[in-house]
Motif scaffolding. Structure first.
Motif, PDB file in Angstrom:
ATOM      1  N   LEU A   1       0.828  -1.198   0.000  1.00  0.00           N
ATOM      2  CA  LEU A   1       0.000   0.000   0.000  1.00  0.00           C
ATOM      3  C   LEU A   1       0.868   1.255   0.000  1.00  0.00           C
ATOM      4  CD1 LEU A   1      -2.659  -1.075   2.646  1.00  0.00           C
ATOM      5  CD2 LEU A   1      -2.806  -1.286   0.155  1.00  0.00           C
ATOM      6  N   ILE A   2       0.388   2.289  -0.669  1.00  0.00           N
ATOM      7  CA  ILE A   2       1.107   3.557  -0.678  1.00  0.00           C
ATOM      8  C   ILE A   2       0.861   4.287   0.642  1.00  0.00           C
ATOM      9  CG2 ILE A   2       0.995   3.735  -3.174  1.00  0.00           C
ATOM     10  CD1 ILE A   2      -1.289   5.704  -2.868  1.00  0.00           C
ATOM     11  N   THR A   3       1.637   5.321   0.892  1.00  0.00           N
ATOM     12  CA  THR A   3       1.568   6.026   2.173  1.00  0.00           C
ATOM     13  C   THR A   3       0.196   6.646   2.409  1.00  0.00           C
ATOM     14  OG1 THR A   3       3.930   6.524   1.994  1.00  0.00           O
ATOM     15  CG2 THR A   3       2.653   7.825   3.558  1.00  0.00           C
ATOM     16  N   ALA A   4      -0.417   7.201   1.387  1.00  0.00           N
ATOM     17  CA  ALA A   4      -1.726   7.843   1.560  1.00  0.00           C
ATOM     18  C   ALA A   4      -2.775   6.856   2.053  1.00  0.00           C
ATOM     19  CB  ALA A   4      -2.171   8.468   0.235  1.00  0.00           C
ATOM     20  N   THR A   5      -2.757   5.645   1.542  1.00  0.00           N
ATOM     21  CA  THR A   5      -3.709   4.624   1.991  1.00  0.00           C
ATOM     22  C   THR A   5      -3.421   4.204   3.415  1.00  0.00           C
ATOM     23  OG1 THR A   5      -3.845   3.844  -0.299  1.00  0.00           O
ATOM     24  CG2 THR A   5      -4.733   2.405   1.415  1.00  0.00           C
ATOM     25  N   LYS A   6      -2.155   4.088   3.771  1.00  0.00           N
ATOM     26  CA  LYS A   6      -1.808   3.742   5.150  1.00  0.00           C
ATOM     27  C   LYS A   6      -2.259   4.819   6.122  1.00  0.00           C
ATOM     28  CE  LYS A   6       2.341   1.224   3.673  1.00  0.00           C
ATOM     29  NZ  LYS A   6       3.815   1.166   3.759  1.00  0.00           N
ATOM     30  N   VAL A   7      -2.069   6.081   5.759  1.00  0.00           N
ATOM     31  CA  VAL A   7      -2.505   7.185   6.618  1.00  0.00           C
ATOM     32  C   VAL A   7      -4.014   7.164   6.782  1.00  0.00           C
ATOM     33  CG1 VAL A   7      -2.654   9.695   6.772  1.00  0.00           C
ATOM     34  CG2 VAL A   7      -0.514   8.617   6.079  1.00  0.00           C
ATOM     35  N   GLN A   8      -4.720   6.897   5.713  1.00  0.00           N
ATOM     36  CA  GLN A   8      -6.176   6.813   5.787  1.00  0.00           C
ATOM     37  C   GLN A   8      -6.617   5.685   6.717  1.00  0.00           C
ATOM     38  OE1 GLN A   8      -7.996   6.277   1.962  1.00  0.00           O
ATOM     39  NE2 GLN A   8     -10.089   6.493   2.745  1.00  0.00           N
ATOM     40  N   ALA A   9      -5.931   4.559   6.641  1.00  0.00           N
ATOM     41  CA  ALA A   9      -6.264   3.438   7.524  1.00  0.00           C
ATOM     42  C   ALA A   9      -5.958   3.772   8.982  1.00  0.00           C
ATOM     43  CB  ALA A   9      -5.497   2.196   7.092  1.00  0.00           C
ATOM     44  N   LEU A  10      -4.826   4.443   9.219  1.00  0.00           N
ATOM     45  CA  LEU A  10      -4.490   4.837  10.587  1.00  0.00           C
ATOM     46  C   LEU A  10      -5.486   5.847  11.139  1.00  0.00           C
ATOM     47  CD1 LEU A  10      -0.602   5.170  10.358  1.00  0.00           C
ATOM     48  CD2 LEU A  10      -1.874   3.529  11.724  1.00  0.00           C
ATOM     49  N   SER A  11      -5.934   6.772  10.296  1.00  0.00           N
ATOM     50  CA  SER A  11      -6.931   7.744  10.742  1.00  0.00           C
ATOM     51  C   SER A  11      -8.244   7.053  11.090  1.00  0.00           C
ATOM     52  CB  SER A  11      -7.165   8.791   9.643  1.00  0.00           C
ATOM     53  OG  SER A  11      -5.978   9.470   9.336  1.00  0.00           O
ATOM     54  N   PHE A  12      -8.638   6.096  10.285  1.00  0.00           N
ATOM     55  CA  PHE A  12      -9.858   5.350  10.560  1.00  0.00           C
ATOM     56  C   PHE A  12      -9.718   4.565  11.858  1.00  0.00           C
ATOM     57  CE2 PHE A  12     -12.963   1.964  10.049  1.00  0.00           C
ATOM     58  CZ  PHE A  12     -14.050   2.645   9.530  1.00  0.00           C
TER      59      PHE A  12
END
Length: 396
Positions: free
Chosen positions: A338-349
């Motif tokens: 996964l790219i960083t943007a998707t990881k950040v989105q998952a962490l925010s969720f």
């Protein structure tokens, strides 16, 4: 191989070559015993080690062991089952000789043999929990991965998924041995395999009709390639990974520590990292850039909400058996792709979910225990010149 190819080119009849390739590449035993190194020295060293251990025992034990002359060979066979014994030089010479023939001549027979071989190995691995007793699957995987045309045309769409399915079913011990083999290869070797898998994943993503009801998690080829990418990722960073501690063995994905701090549940252990004795989440450098393992096309269609749901089910499983019962695959357990943007989105969720849980639990404690002081806030003591480092250490 040289004699066979030479004969076929002279007579312009390639049916013997096609027949032999189809026969060998569809038979696990024949292919596993092809291009093997001389193992006499390995067997002899194992026998000598076992004899030295026997001399430390009493005479009765030695007399009992000596009554079984085949014990040494049985132990040596068991040891070699999880070792790659392929002679790469002879294998590549044979492939170089084979490539002198037009690949279109034997393409159909070779692809059909690989798919038939994969089907047999998948059944065998499923019945033996990823540890077949008679066939050296690692040799087969290495021979297939070294095929020069593996990432071209029909091989990419039909042969690569078959190989990835076999790799994804290996037990941790066999997978660790395969990782060590890949780690000893050149960076270009790893890059070629990674690019081949990424190309197939992108092809499946762009050609698939994915929606809210049809997710990439349901595509068996994407899942199999992702699992194989994980092994290549371990091989890529193996030489630069620090030794893992007991806590690091619990899991290697980035969301595990946050899960332990909130719900107090131990995630399923990372058996491959434990087998290798490393902590991959502490590695920041590899033979090839870590960004080459990320797939933007796949990250763009990943449904983070669904991913988090599958991830939570796996995270809350208490035992490995419970994890195996969960059919859904979660890319959050393989976040290397996964790219960083998707990881950040998952962490925010994940943060929003945990904050909501904390607020509800605080409200319940206030109602049940009105005299108890509750404080749902976190207080950190950090140094001004090490603000980020100290905060991360406290949080994790």
């Amino acid at each position: 191989m040289q004699e066979l190819v030479g004969t076929c080119k002279e007579t312009e009849r390639y049916s013997p070559l096609i027949r032999i390739l189809g026969m060998v590449y569809s038979d696990p035993i024949l292919l596993a015993n092809s291009f093997t190194l001389s193992i006499e020295s390995n067997v002899q060293s194992i026998k000598e080690e076992m004899r030295s251990m026997e001399t430390e025992k009493d005479e009765d034990t030695i007399s009992i062991a000596s009554s079984y002359p085949d014990c040494d060979s049985m132990e040596a066979d068991h040891q070699r089952k999880y070792e790659v014994t392929v002679d790469l030089e002879s294998l590549r010479r044979a492939y170089q000789c084979l490539m002198q023939v037009d690949p279109d001549i034997f393409e159909g027979a070779l692809i059909h043999g690989i798919r038939s071989l994969s089907d047999n190995l998948v059944v065998d691995l499923q019945l033996t929990a990823g540890a077949p007793e008679t066939t050296n699957v690692l040799n087969i995987i290495v021979i297939l991965c070294d095929l020069p045309v593996i990432g071209q045309g029909e091989y990419l769409e039909r042969a690569v998924p078959a190989i990835a399915k076999v790799v994804g079913l290996l037990c941790p011990t066999a997978a660790a041995s395969l990782v060590r083999f890949f780690a000893n290869q050149s960076p270009q070797y790893l890059r070629n395999l990674v690019q081949t898998l990424q190309q197939l994943i992108s092809l499946r993503v762009l050609s698939g009709n994915f929606s809210e009801s049809i997710l990439p998690n349901d595509d068996k080829e994407i899942v199999a390639c992702t699992k194989m990418l994980k092994l290549l990722y371990f091989a890529n960073v193996l030489d630069n990974c620090p030794t893992a501690t007991v806590e690091d063995h619990e899991d290697w994905y980035v969301f595990s520590r946050a899960a332990r701090s909130s719900e107090r549940q131990v995630p399923p252990p990372d058996n491959l990292g434990k087998e290798l004795g490393i902590s991959v989440n502490l590695c920041r450098k590899g033979k090839i850039p870590l960004s080459e393992f990320c797939n933007k096309n796949l990250s763009d269609i990943v449904n983070v909400e669904k991913e988090f749901e599958y991830f939570t089910k796996i995270r809350n499983a208490q035992e490995i058996i419970d994890v195996q019962k969960i059919r859904k695959f979660s890319f959050l357990r393989h976040e290397l792709i996964l790219i960083t943007a998707t990881k950040v989105q998952a962490l925010s969720f994940d943060s929003e979910v945990r904050m909501g849980n904390e607020q509800r639990s605080t409200y319940v404690r206030r109602v049940v225990f009105p005299d108890e002081e509750t404080n749902p806030y976190c207080h950190f003591t950090v140094r001004r010149d090490h603000l980020v480092d100290d905060a991360l250490k406290i949080v994790y």
